[in-house]
Design a protein around this motif. Structure first.
Motif, mmCIF file in Angstrom:
data_model
loop_
_atom_site.group_PDB
_atom_site.id
_atom_site.type_symbol
_atom_site.label_atom_id
_atom_site.label_comp_id
_atom_site.label_asym_id
_atom_site.label_seq_id
_atom_site.Cartn_x
_atom_site.Cartn_y
_atom_site.Cartn_z
ATOM 1 N N GLU A 163 0.852 -1.182 0.000
ATOM 2 C CA GLU A 163 0.000 0.000 0.000
ATOM 3 C C GLU A 163 0.892 1.237 0.000
ATOM 4 N N LEU A 164 0.757 2.033 -1.022
ATOM 5 C CA LEU A 164 1.545 3.244 -1.180
ATOM 6 C C LEU A 164 0.703 4.453 -0.851
ATOM 7 N N ALA A 165 1.235 5.328 -0.024
ATOM 8 C CA ALA A 165 0.564 6.602 0.244
ATOM 9 C C ALA A 165 0.862 7.565 -0.901
ATOM 10 N N VAL A 166 0.004 8.555 -1.086
ATOM 11 C CA VAL A 166 0.185 9.556 -2.135
ATOM 12 C C VAL A 166 0.179 10.933 -1.487
ATOM 13 N N ASP A 167 1.202 11.746 -1.792
ATOM 14 C CA ASP A 167 1.275 13.078 -1.188
ATOM 15 C C ASP A 167 0.451 14.083 -1.983
ATOM 16 N N ASP A 168 0.429 15.328 -1.530
ATOM 17 C CA ASP A 168 -0.404 16.356 -2.161
ATOM 18 C C ASP A 168 0.033 16.654 -3.593
ATOM 19 N N ALA A 169 1.294 16.334 -3.933
ATOM 20 C CA ALA A 169 1.777 16.565 -5.297
ATOM 21 C C ALA A 169 1.501 15.369 -6.208
ATOM 22 N N GLY A 170 0.834 14.330 -5.675
ATOM 23 C CA GLY A 170 0.504 13.162 -6.486
ATOM 24 C C GLY A 170 1.604 12.129 -6.581
ATOM 25 N N ARG A 171 2.628 12.203 -5.710
ATOM 26 C CA ARG A 171 3.730 11.257 -5.741
ATOM 27 C C ARG A 171 3.474 10.101 -4.774
ATOM 28 N N ALA A 172 3.724 8.897 -5.234
ATOM 29 C CA ALA A 172 3.509 7.705 -4.414
ATOM 30 C C ALA A 172 4.744 7.411 -3.582
ATOM 31 N N GLY A 173 4.532 7.047 -2.327
ATOM 32 C CA GLY A 173 5.658 6.754 -1.454
ATOM 33 C C GLY A 173 5.221 6.037 -0.197
ATOM 34 N N LEU A 174 6.053 6.138 0.831
ATOM 35 C CA LEU A 174 5.831 5.433 2.088
ATOM 36 C C LEU A 174 5.928 6.408 3.249
ATOM 37 N N HIS A 175 5.333 6.028 4.374
ATOM 38 C CA HIS A 175 5.309 6.895 5.548
ATOM 39 C C HIS A 175 6.499 6.656 6.465
ATOM 40 N N PRO A 176 7.004 7.700 7.123
ATOM 41 C CA PRO A 176 7.915 7.487 8.255
ATOM 42 C C PRO A 176 7.157 6.880 9.434
ATOM 43 N N HIS A 177 7.903 6.440 10.431
ATOM 44 C CA HIS A 177 7.308 5.850 11.622
ATOM 45 C C HIS A 177 6.425 6.872 12.346
ATOM 46 N N ARG A 178 5.176 6.470 12.646
ATOM 47 C CA ARG A 178 4.230 7.301 13.397
ATOM 48 C C ARG A 178 4.053 8.688 12.761
ATOM 49 N N SER A 179 3.932 8.715 11.439
ATOM 50 C CA SER A 179 3.822 9.987 10.736
ATOM 51 C C SER A 179 2.901 9.837 9.536
ATOM 52 N N HIS A 180 2.242 10.953 9.166
ATOM 53 C CA HIS A 180 1.419 10.986 7.954
ATOM 54 C C HIS A 180 2.179 11.566 6.770
ATOM 55 N N GLU A 181 3.424 11.966 6.968
ATOM 56 C CA GLU A 181 4.203 12.461 5.848
ATOM 57 C C GLU A 181 4.437 11.343 4.832
ATOM 58 N N VAL A 182 4.797 11.717 3.622
ATOM 59 C CA VAL A 182 5.043 10.740 2.566
ATOM 60 C C VAL A 182 6.454 10.925 2.039
ATOM 61 N N ILE A 183 7.211 9.825 2.014
ATOM 62 C CA ILE A 183 8.557 9.830 1.449
ATOM 63 C C ILE A 183 8.483 9.198 0.060
ATOM 64 N N PRO A 184 8.636 9.970 -1.008
ATOM 65 C CA PRO A 184 8.640 9.359 -2.345
ATOM 66 C C PRO A 184 9.792 8.359 -2.466
ATOM 67 N N VAL A 185 9.531 7.205 -3.036
ATOM 68 C CA VAL A 185 10.553 6.171 -3.191
ATOM 69 C C VAL A 185 10.508 5.616 -4.607
ATOM 70 N N GLU A 186 11.661 5.174 -5.085
ATOM 71 C CA GLU A 186 11.751 4.540 -6.397
ATOM 72 C C GLU A 186 11.720 3.023 -6.302
#
Length: 439
Positions: A163-186
């Motif tokens: 399951e990939l999260a998507v940030d406000d810019a439309g980029r798919a990534g993963l969350h840090p621990h205990r966070s709603h931020e999104v880290i774009p990953v390749e």
């Protein structure tokens, strides 16, 4: 990021659910403060225990026996414990290695807990956690070995669903621990090549989408499902190869299925070996999902037996009905398990065998009391959380059941998650059985 939970509480790497209102901690925040600690043993949840100024500190990215500099990530001068990341290693444990994943450290993706050691030592850490939870919460001193499951190399490239999260810019990534931020990953090093090659990992332009679910099935399908979506979830097919035959299943691409390619076969085999079902027996399968255990149990008990599979999720129960359609002595029931066991006591009272595969919170006292009142000759408890399992085993002990066997499996390498299968029998001992037919 703690891997989020699916419908049944299993970790679904890459996205967290929405949180409700939380009470703000009292006192002055200590977030960002750094100090040196001596790391003690591993604790449940993917961290180790340390102490500072008389308080417990739960530290991620470290190993037992290390001396590290930690940075506080959660807690105040009035909270009973602190959370922290190990940001510098002053004395390394011999089992430490350089994490193969470039985003696995502090501030990076939180889906993996033990990238900084190999899969073998990760299994030892999980075994310590299971033993401690059983001892502390159930008063049981049992040997525990977490077994490797065929289907992964060094704990990498095993995950068939992501399951990939998507940030406000439309980029798919993963969350840090205990966070709603999104880290774009390749890339995600624990995902299979089919998942990584789906086009979802590292994708951009996902506007209006909150998440992307990727499913790579055992039959070769790769399905990417955006969420939210007005369309029904695609239906996929899974197969489980057992001893001399194969079971076929249909389910939603976004529905629950074991994410390790060797998990379904491993768990079905463990349940069958523990229960030793016989022709003509009656079996109740609680939290049955799409019928993974019920399908093979129905084959074992035959037309003179009966299997009732109870599942609370409507779509999963419907698919369980489809998967059991060719077996008239097997029935799929859509019902809340707790309500069903209290309102439908007759099937439980007649059951020779019971399978429990509850969500992360465990089965609980009400369910255990109802099912054990019928005195089944054996219960197979499939657990994804050792603390919940331990609490339920303590309840079972008061109700006259003992742990006949306990197995643990590394279905989620590089994470703190571990799957256990406990077989319970009446305290007076299980009945004598004829040797199993190996077919």
């Amino acid at each position: 990021m703690t891997p989020p939970r699916s419908r049944r509480g299993r970790p679904q790497h890459g996205r967290r659910g929405r949180r409700g209102p939380t009470r703000q901690p009292q006192g002055t925040s200590l977030v960002g403060q750094r100090f040196v600690v001596e790391v003690e043993d591993v604790a449940h949840g993917g961290h180790c225990v340390a102490r500072h100024d008389g308080r417990v500190v739960f530290v991620r990215h470290t190993l037992p026996g290390e001396q590290v500099v930690v940075e506080v990530t959660s807690g105040t001068d009035r909270t009973s414990f602190l959370r922290a990341d190990a940001v510098e290693v002053l004395r390394a444990a011999p089992q430490r290695r350089e994490a193969p994943c470039p985003v696995a450290g502090p501030g990076g993706c939180g889906g993996c807990d033990w990238q900084h050691t190999d899969a073998a030592f990760g299994r030892e850490l999980k075994a310590r956690v299971v033993r401690e939870q059983l001892r502390r919460l159930a008063g049981l001193d049992l040997p525990v070995t977490v077994e490797q499951v065929p289907g992964d190399e060094e704990g990498l490239r095993w995950r068939t669903r992501l399951e990939l999260a998507v940030d406000d810019a439309g980029r798919a990534g993963l969350h840090p621990h205990r966070s709603h931020e999104v880290i774009p990953v390749e890339d995600c090093l624990i995902a299979t090549p089919a998942v990584v090659g789906s086009g979802a990992v590292g994708s951009e332009g996902n506007h209006g989408v909150r998440a992307l679910d990727v499913a790579a099935t055992s039959t070769g399908d790769v399905v990417v499902t955006p969420r939210p979506s007005r369309d029904p979830a695609p239906v996929v097919h899974e197969q489980v190869a057992l001893r001399g035959h194969t079971l076929d299943f249909v389910l939603d691409a976004t529905g629950f299925w074991q994410v390790h390619p060797g998990a379904a076969r491993t768990l079905v085999t463990a349940v069958l070996d523990g229960l030793r079902p016989r022709q003509g027996e009656l079996v109740t399968d609680l939290y049955a999902g799409v019928g993974l255990f019920a399908a093979e149990l129905a084959r074992r008990v035959g037309p003179t037996g009966q299997v009732v599979a109870v599942e609370g999720d409507r779509r999963a129960a419907e698919h369980a009905g489809d998967n059991l359609a060719g077996v008239p002595w097997a029935e799929a029931v859509h019902a809340d398990v707790t309500r069903w066991v209290t309102e439908e006591p007759e099937p439980l009272a007649q059951s020779d065998l019971v399978v429990l595969d509850p969500p992360r919170t465990g089965a609980g006292k009400d369910v255990l009391t109802a099912l054990l009142a019928g005195r089944p000759r054996a219960v197979a408890y499939v657990a994804c959380d050792p603390a919940a399992l331990a609490r339920d085993l303590a309840t079972a002990k008061t109700l006259g059941y003992q742990v006949d066997s306990l197995q643990a499996y590394d279905l989620f390498p590089m994470t703190h998650h571990v799957e256990c299968v406990a077989v319970l029998t009446p305290t007076e001992g299980p009945p004598e059985l004829e040797p199993l037919d190996p077919s």
